[in-house]
Design a protein around this motif. Structure first.
Motif, short mmCIF file in Angstrom:
data_model
loop_
_atom_site.label_atom_id
_atom_site.label_comp_id
_atom_site.label_asym_id
_atom_site.label_seq_id
_atom_site.Cartn_x
_atom_site.Cartn_y
_atom_site.Cartn_z
N GLN A 257 0.80 -1.22 0.00
CA GLN A 257 0.00 0.00 0.00
C GLN A 257 0.84 1.28 0.00
OE1 GLN A 257 -3.32 -0.13 -0.76
NE2 GLN A 257 -2.55 -2.24 -1.00
N PRO A 258 1.96 1.35 0.75
CA PRO A 258 2.77 2.59 0.69
C PRO A 258 3.39 2.86 -0.68
CG PRO A 258 3.29 1.32 2.66
CD PRO A 258 2.45 0.43 1.79
N LEU A 259 3.42 1.83 -1.57
CA LEU A 259 4.02 2.01 -2.89
C LEU A 259 3.00 2.36 -3.96
CD1 LEU A 259 6.61 -0.94 -3.03
CD2 LEU A 259 7.05 1.48 -2.58
N VAL A 260 1.71 2.34 -3.61
CA VAL A 260 0.68 2.67 -4.59
C VAL A 260 0.85 4.12 -5.05
CG1 VAL A 260 -1.80 2.95 -4.98
CG2 VAL A 260 -0.96 1.00 -3.68
N THR A 261 0.76 4.32 -6.38
CA THR A 261 0.98 5.65 -6.95
C THR A 261 -0.11 5.97 -7.96
OG1 THR A 261 2.63 7.04 -8.06
CG2 THR A 261 2.43 4.78 -8.83
N ASN A 262 -0.14 7.22 -8.40
CA ASN A 262 -1.08 7.63 -9.44
C ASN A 262 -0.64 7.06 -10.78
OD1 ASN A 262 -2.65 9.19 -7.65
ND2 ASN A 262 -1.24 10.92 -7.87
N ILE A 263 -1.60 6.68 -11.60
CA ILE A 263 -1.26 6.13 -12.90
C ILE A 263 -0.54 7.15 -13.77
CG2 ILE A 263 -3.50 6.72 -13.94
CD1 ILE A 263 -1.34 3.56 -14.60
N GLU A 264 -0.82 8.43 -13.57
CA GLU A 264 -0.16 9.48 -14.36
C GLU A 264 1.34 9.52 -14.10
OE1 GLU A 264 -2.84 9.88 -12.59
OE2 GLU A 264 -4.43 10.39 -14.03
N ASP A 265 1.77 9.03 -12.93
CA ASP A 265 3.19 9.05 -12.57
C ASP A 265 3.86 7.70 -12.82
OD1 ASP A 265 2.88 11.68 -11.63
OD2 ASP A 265 2.20 10.94 -9.67
N HIS A 266 3.14 6.78 -13.46
CA HIS A 266 3.63 5.41 -13.62
C HIS A 266 4.13 5.18 -15.04
CE1 HIS A 266 3.48 0.96 -13.63
NE2 HIS A 266 3.64 1.08 -12.32
N PRO A 267 5.16 4.31 -15.22
CA PRO A 267 5.65 4.01 -16.59
C PRO A 267 4.58 3.42 -17.50
CG PRO A 267 7.22 3.23 -14.95
CD PRO A 267 5.99 3.65 -14.19
N TRP A 268 3.57 2.75 -16.92
CA TRP A 268 2.52 2.14 -17.73
C TRP A 268 1.24 2.97 -17.64
CZ3 TRP A 268 3.59 -3.23 -15.18
CH2 TRP A 268 4.81 -3.72 -15.63
N ASN A 269 1.33 4.22 -18.02
CA ASN A 269 0.21 5.14 -17.92
C ASN A 269 -0.76 4.90 -19.07
OD1 ASN A 269 -1.56 7.24 -17.66
ND2 ASN A 269 -0.04 8.87 -17.90
N TRP A 270 -1.83 4.13 -18.82
CA TRP A 270 -2.78 3.83 -19.88
C TRP A 270 -3.74 4.98 -20.15
CZ3 TRP A 270 -7.19 4.40 -17.22
CH2 TRP A 270 -7.27 3.93 -15.92
N THR A 271 -3.64 6.08 -19.39
CA THR A 271 -4.50 7.24 -19.69
C THR A 271 -3.95 8.05 -20.85
OG1 THR A 271 -3.33 8.70 -18.14
CG2 THR A 271 -5.15 7.38 -17.27
N GLU A 272 -2.69 7.81 -21.23
CA GLU A 272 -2.13 8.52 -22.37
C GLU A 272 -2.69 7.94 -23.66
OE1 GLU A 272 2.05 8.11 -22.04
OE2 GLU A 272 2.25 9.55 -20.42
#
Length: 361
Positions: A257-272
């Motif tokens: 849980q402490p490592l959960v991040t926003n998808i926008e900040d992740h290498p696999w950003n599927w919102t792009e």
């Protein structure tokens, strides 16, 4: 259809062993769809491992089998698809052949035609061979397929353990999955693990980049998503770890849980606005609603994690740039930096021409 061995037949299976058992018959392990072929004159049925017919999905194989098999027989073998280069198997393309629309089935039968590789004979004419020893069934199989032409083949076989070990090391480059060994006196025993399989097993250090929630519990891990860095420094999705106890799944859920991040900040950003399969640089990413190789349309959305944890996993071999099967947990690697987990650590199989394997048959 009236044969001495009638459908459905549950194929004889193999159990994993670590070493090549001596004094047996050895064959390459094919990576395709296990198939039981029933032919009675103009009637021909392709049975799957679970007993369900696959006949409608492979019309070109049905035609080829009618041209190459005796009028009445039952064979055990594998349906495979050879890649356009002729140098290896393509299991992912083979999976796409199972399609509900007949028009699509007919199109794929021409665009990605399949082949059949036989490795056992269960019946011929009115004779049931399942009670006869393996070496006798093999000899009869060689007789009836002596004049067979593409795309119907007989698998190579040897009783020399040194040759089998050579095949194990070299044939992987053609997409083969290891070696099957069969006791020479073995009768055909449906749905029993009485053969042996020797498969390639390797380890790799991977980055844990996300997880999927367990389908039966909101506070447990379903699977861990694994990544490796490519030559451009992009993190590519390579597979998952799925076999964990429920206690471990809940423990990992709390731990991550402490490592959960926003998808926008992740290498696999599927919102792009990028490809469904890859990031802008070409690295694979498990995007939301990406099609599953087993279940089209299944929601594969994931919880993104900061890519900071490294895990050592065991895998058998690669299919393209991904693990062919689900990886197995070995241990955590707190001593490894995530950026050091690259494709370069993977052992590369020797390139081998699949046509050479088939010619040996």
């Amino acid at each position: 259809m009236d044969l001495p061995v009638m459908p459905p037949v549950r194929p004889m299976l193999a159990k994993p062993v670590k070493k090549m058992p001596p004094g047996q018959l050895y064959e390459p392990k094919w990576d395709g769809f296990r198939s039981i072929i029933f032919r009675d004159g103009d009637e021909l049925e392709i049975g799957s491992r679970n007993g369900k017919p696959m006949t409608r999905y492979f019309p070109e194989v049905v035609t080829a089998l009618k041209e190459n098999l005796p009028d009445r027989c039952v064979l055990d073998g594998e349906i495979v698809v050879v890649d356009p280069s002729g140098r290896g198997l393509d299991f992912e393309v083979l999976q796409q052949r199972i399609h509900p629309a007949d028009s699509r089935v007919q199109l794929l039968s021409k665009e990605t035609p399949a082949s059949f590789v036989a490795f056992d004979l269960l019946a011929i004419d009115d004779e049931d061979l399942t009670g006869q020893p393996m070496d006798r069934r093999r000899a009869r199989l060689e007789e009836i397929l002596a004049a067979a032409n593409h795309p119907v083949y007989i698998t190579p076989a040897t009783d020399d353990v040194g040759t089998a070990e050579d095949w194990f090391n070299r044939y992987e480059g053609a997409g083969l999955d290891g070696i099957i060994s069969k006791p020479r006196e073995l009768t055909y025993q449906q749905d029993k693990r009485v053969m042996n399989k020797i498969k390639h097993v390797r380890t790799a250090d991977c980055v844990v980049a996300g997880y999927r929630v367990h389908k039966g519990s909101d506070d447990a891990i379903g699977s861990l998503l694994l990544g490796l860095y490519d030559d451009d420094g992009e993190l590519s999705s390579v597979g998952v770890i799925g076999a964990l106890s429920m206690a471990k799944r809940r423990e990992l859920f709390e731990e991550f849980q402490p490592l959960v991040t926003n998808i926008e900040d992740h290498p696999w950003n599927w919102t792009e606005d990028v490809s469904m399969e890859t990031t802008a640089s070409g690295a694979r990413s498990p995007r939301k609603s990406e099609g599953s190789r087993w279940s089209a349309g299944k929601d594969l959305s994931f919880v993104p994690l900061r890519p900071e944890r490294v895990v050592e996993v065991r895998y058998d071999y690669m299919e393209g740039d991904r693990f062919r099967h689900t990886a197995q947990f070995v241990r955590w690697r707190p001593d490894r930096e995530p950026e050091s987990c690259t494709y370069k650590q993977l052992e590369q199989p020797v390139e081998f021409d699949l046509n050479e394997v088939l010619r040996r048959g």
